[in-house]
Design a protein around this motif. Structure first.
Motif, PDB file in Angstrom:
ATOM      1  N   SER A  53       0.822  -1.216   0.000  1.00  0.00           N
ATOM      2  CA  SER A  53       0.000   0.000   0.000  1.00  0.00           C
ATOM      3  C   SER A  53       0.858   1.269   0.000  1.00  0.00           C
ATOM      4  O   SER A  53       0.367   2.345  -0.345  1.00  0.00           O
ATOM      5  CB  SER A  53      -0.950   0.000   1.193  1.00  0.00           C
ATOM      6  OG  SER A  53      -0.218  -0.035   2.404  1.00  0.00           O
ATOM      7  N   ILE A  58      -4.014   1.794  -3.933  1.00  0.00           N
ATOM      8  CA  ILE A  58      -5.143   0.904  -3.665  1.00  0.00           C
ATOM      9  C   ILE A  58      -4.957   0.297  -2.280  1.00  0.00           C
ATOM     10  O   ILE A  58      -3.951  -0.372  -2.027  1.00  0.00           O
ATOM     11  CB  ILE A  58      -5.206  -0.211  -4.734  1.00  0.00           C
ATOM     12  CG1 ILE A  58      -5.302   0.408  -6.130  1.00  0.00           C
ATOM     13  CG2 ILE A  58      -6.359  -1.165  -4.463  1.00  0.00           C
ATOM     14  CD1 ILE A  58      -4.941  -0.546  -7.244  1.00  0.00           C
ATOM     15  N   ASN A  60      -4.726  -2.150   0.646  1.00  0.00           N
ATOM     16  CA  ASN A  60      -4.577  -3.605   0.719  1.00  0.00           C
ATOM     17  C   ASN A  60      -3.709  -3.948   1.917  1.00  0.00           C
ATOM     18  O   ASN A  60      -3.076  -3.069   2.505  1.00  0.00           O
ATOM     19  CB  ASN A  60      -3.975  -4.148  -0.586  1.00  0.00           C
ATOM     20  CG  ASN A  60      -2.557  -3.702  -0.791  1.00  0.00           C
ATOM     21  OD1 ASN A  60      -1.633  -4.300  -0.259  1.00  0.00           O
ATOM     22  ND2 ASN A  60      -2.371  -2.614  -1.554  1.00  0.00           N
ATOM     23  N   ASP A  61      -3.679  -5.222   2.264  1.00  0.00           N
ATOM     24  CA  ASP A  61      -2.877  -5.639   3.412  1.00  0.00           C
ATOM     25  C   ASP A  61      -1.713  -6.547   3.015  1.00  0.00           C
ATOM     26  O   ASP A  61      -1.172  -7.276   3.839  1.00  0.00           O
ATOM     27  CB  ASP A  61      -3.754  -6.298   4.476  1.00  0.00           C
ATOM     28  CG  ASP A  61      -4.508  -7.506   3.969  1.00  0.00           C
ATOM     29  OD1 ASP A  61      -4.540  -7.730   2.751  1.00  0.00           O
ATOM     30  OD2 ASP A  61      -5.071  -8.222   4.808  1.00  0.00           O
ATOM     31  N   TYR A  62      -1.294  -6.469   1.746  1.00  0.00           N
ATOM     32  CA  TYR A  62      -0.150  -7.247   1.282  1.00  0.00           C
ATOM     33  C   TYR A  62       1.155  -6.569   1.666  1.00  0.00           C
ATOM     34  O   TYR A  62       1.256  -5.354   1.710  1.00  0.00           O
ATOM     35  CB  TYR A  62      -0.156  -7.389  -0.245  1.00  0.00           C
ATOM     36  CG  TYR A  62      -1.186  -8.328  -0.783  1.00  0.00           C
ATOM     37  CD1 TYR A  62      -1.005  -9.704  -0.738  1.00  0.00           C
ATOM     38  CD2 TYR A  62      -2.348  -7.840  -1.366  1.00  0.00           C
ATOM     39  CE1 TYR A  62      -1.947 -10.571  -1.246  1.00  0.00           C
ATOM     40  CE2 TYR A  62      -3.303  -8.696  -1.888  1.00  0.00           C
ATOM     41  CZ  TYR A  62      -3.091 -10.061  -1.821  1.00  0.00           C
ATOM     42  OH  TYR A  62      -4.038 -10.915  -2.329  1.00  0.00           O
ATOM     43  N   LYS A  75       1.124 -11.841   3.702  1.00  0.00           N
ATOM     44  CA  LYS A  75       0.346 -11.069   4.672  1.00  0.00           C
ATOM     45  C   LYS A  75       0.883 -11.399   6.048  1.00  0.00           C
ATOM     46  O   LYS A  75       1.335 -12.513   6.306  1.00  0.00           O
ATOM     47  CB  LYS A  75      -1.140 -11.398   4.575  1.00  0.00           C
ATOM     48  CG  LYS A  75      -1.736 -10.954   3.247  1.00  0.00           C
ATOM     49  CD  LYS A  75      -3.226 -11.190   3.175  1.00  0.00           C
ATOM     50  CE  LYS A  75      -3.762 -10.681   1.838  1.00  0.00           C
ATOM     51  NZ  LYS A  75      -5.216 -10.805   1.753  1.00  0.00           N
ATOM     52  N   LEU A  96      -0.386  -6.587  -9.867  1.00  0.00           N
ATOM     53  CA  LEU A  96      -1.573  -5.931  -9.312  1.00  0.00           C
ATOM     54  C   LEU A  96      -2.843  -6.596  -9.826  1.00  0.00           C
ATOM     55  O   LEU A  96      -3.786  -6.846  -9.068  1.00  0.00           O
ATOM     56  CB  LEU A  96      -1.584  -4.442  -9.624  1.00  0.00           C
ATOM     57  CG  LEU A  96      -0.507  -3.612  -8.939  1.00  0.00           C
ATOM     58  CD1 LEU A  96      -0.615  -2.147  -9.356  1.00  0.00           C
ATOM     59  CD2 LEU A  96      -0.564  -3.756  -7.437  1.00  0.00           C
ATOM     60  N   LEU A  99      -3.212  -9.990  -8.270  1.00  0.00           N
ATOM     61  CA  LEU A  99      -3.631  -9.894  -6.857  1.00  0.00           C
ATOM     62  C   LEU A  99      -5.024  -9.263  -6.742  1.00  0.00           C
ATOM     63  O   LEU A  99      -5.486  -8.977  -5.647  1.00  0.00           O
ATOM     64  CB  LEU A  99      -2.621  -9.064  -6.059  1.00  0.00           C
ATOM     65  CG  LEU A  99      -1.226  -9.657  -5.903  1.00  0.00           C
ATOM     66  CD1 LEU A  99      -0.279  -8.639  -5.294  1.00  0.00           C
ATOM     67  CD2 LEU A  99      -1.265 -10.929  -5.071  1.00  0.00           C
ATOM     68  N   ASN A 100      -5.668  -9.033  -7.889  1.00  0.00           N
ATOM     69  CA  ASN A 100      -7.000  -8.411  -7.948  1.00  0.00           C
ATOM     70  C   ASN A 100      -7.013  -7.016  -7.324  1.00  0.00           C
ATOM     71  O   ASN A 100      -7.950  -6.658  -6.609  1.00  0.00           O
ATOM     72  CB  ASN A 100      -8.052  -9.310  -7.302  1.00  0.00           C
ATOM     73  CG  ASN A 100      -8.216 -10.602  -8.043  1.00  0.00           C
ATOM     74  OD1 ASN A 100      -8.277 -10.631  -9.265  1.00  0.00           O
ATOM     75  ND2 ASN A 100      -8.240 -11.701  -7.309  1.00  0.00           N
ATOM     76  N   LEU A 101      -5.966  -6.244  -7.624  1.00  0.00           N
ATOM     77  CA  LEU A 101      -5.861  -4.895  -7.072  1.00  0.00           C
ATOM     78  C   LEU A 101      -5.892  -3.817  -8.158  1.00  0.00           C
ATOM     79  O   LEU A 101      -5.468  -2.700  -7.927  1.00  0.00           O
ATOM     80  CB  LEU A 101      -4.552  -4.749  -6.267  1.00  0.00           C
ATOM     81  CG  LEU A 101      -4.448  -5.604  -5.013  1.00  0.00           C
ATOM     82  CD1 LEU A 101      -3.067  -5.427  -4.395  1.00  0.00           C
ATOM     83  CD2 LEU A 101      -5.531  -5.232  -4.015  1.00  0.00           C
ATOM     84  N   ASN A 102      -6.386  -4.145  -9.323  1.00  0.00           N
ATOM     85  CA  ASN A 102      -6.382  -3.122 -10.379  1.00  0.00           C
ATOM     86  C   ASN A 102      -7.754  -2.531 -10.563  1.00  0.00           C
ATOM     87  O   ASN A 102      -8.722  -2.886 -10.032  1.00  0.00           O
ATOM     88  CB  ASN A 102      -5.879  -3.682 -11.689  1.00  0.00           C
ATOM     89  CG  ASN A 102      -6.649  -4.910 -12.153  1.00  0.00           C
ATOM     90  OD1 ASN A 102      -7.500  -5.423 -11.436  1.00  0.00           O
ATOM     91  ND2 ASN A 102      -6.340  -5.369 -13.328  1.00  0.00           N
TER      92      ASN A 102
END
Length: 102
Positions: A53, A58, A60-62, A75, A96, A99-102
């Motif tokens: 992050s 976006i 996220n907790d990665y 994580k 991204l 990781l479904n972050l787009n």
């Protein structure tokens, strides 16, 4: 530390790609030794990786740790001091999206 099936699949995918990409065996060995060395580092120092992050807008907790040309995504449950390794991707992959972050 826990490693999920997705991580195992990623490791197998990378190995297969390198085998079929005509990489030298010594190169493949070196890449995988670095992976396992860096996983050991995560075990002893789970906060060593950077928060994703801090690099993308976006939430996220990665977290991620660079391992050569690859990024190990994980994580961290700070209360339990537990590392859950999620994925490993080459730095040039669209991680991204993966990781479904787009």
């Amino acid at each position: 530390m826990t490693k999920g099936r997705a991580f195992d699949n990623d490791m197998e995918r990378i190995h297969t790609y390198m085998l079929h990409g005509n990489y030298y065996e010594s190169t493949i060995k070196s890449v995988f030794e670095a992976f396992y060395r860096d996983l050991q580092r995560l075990r002893t120092s789970p906060k060593i990786g950077e928060k994703l992050s801090s690099r993308v807008a976006i939430p996220n907790d990665y977290r991620y740790l660079m391992s050569g040309d690859y990024l190990i995504f994980y994580k961290l449950d700070e209360k339990e001091n537990l590392v859950q390794v999620i994925h490993v991707y080459h730095g040039r992959e669209n991680y991204l999206a993966k990781l479904n972050l787009n």
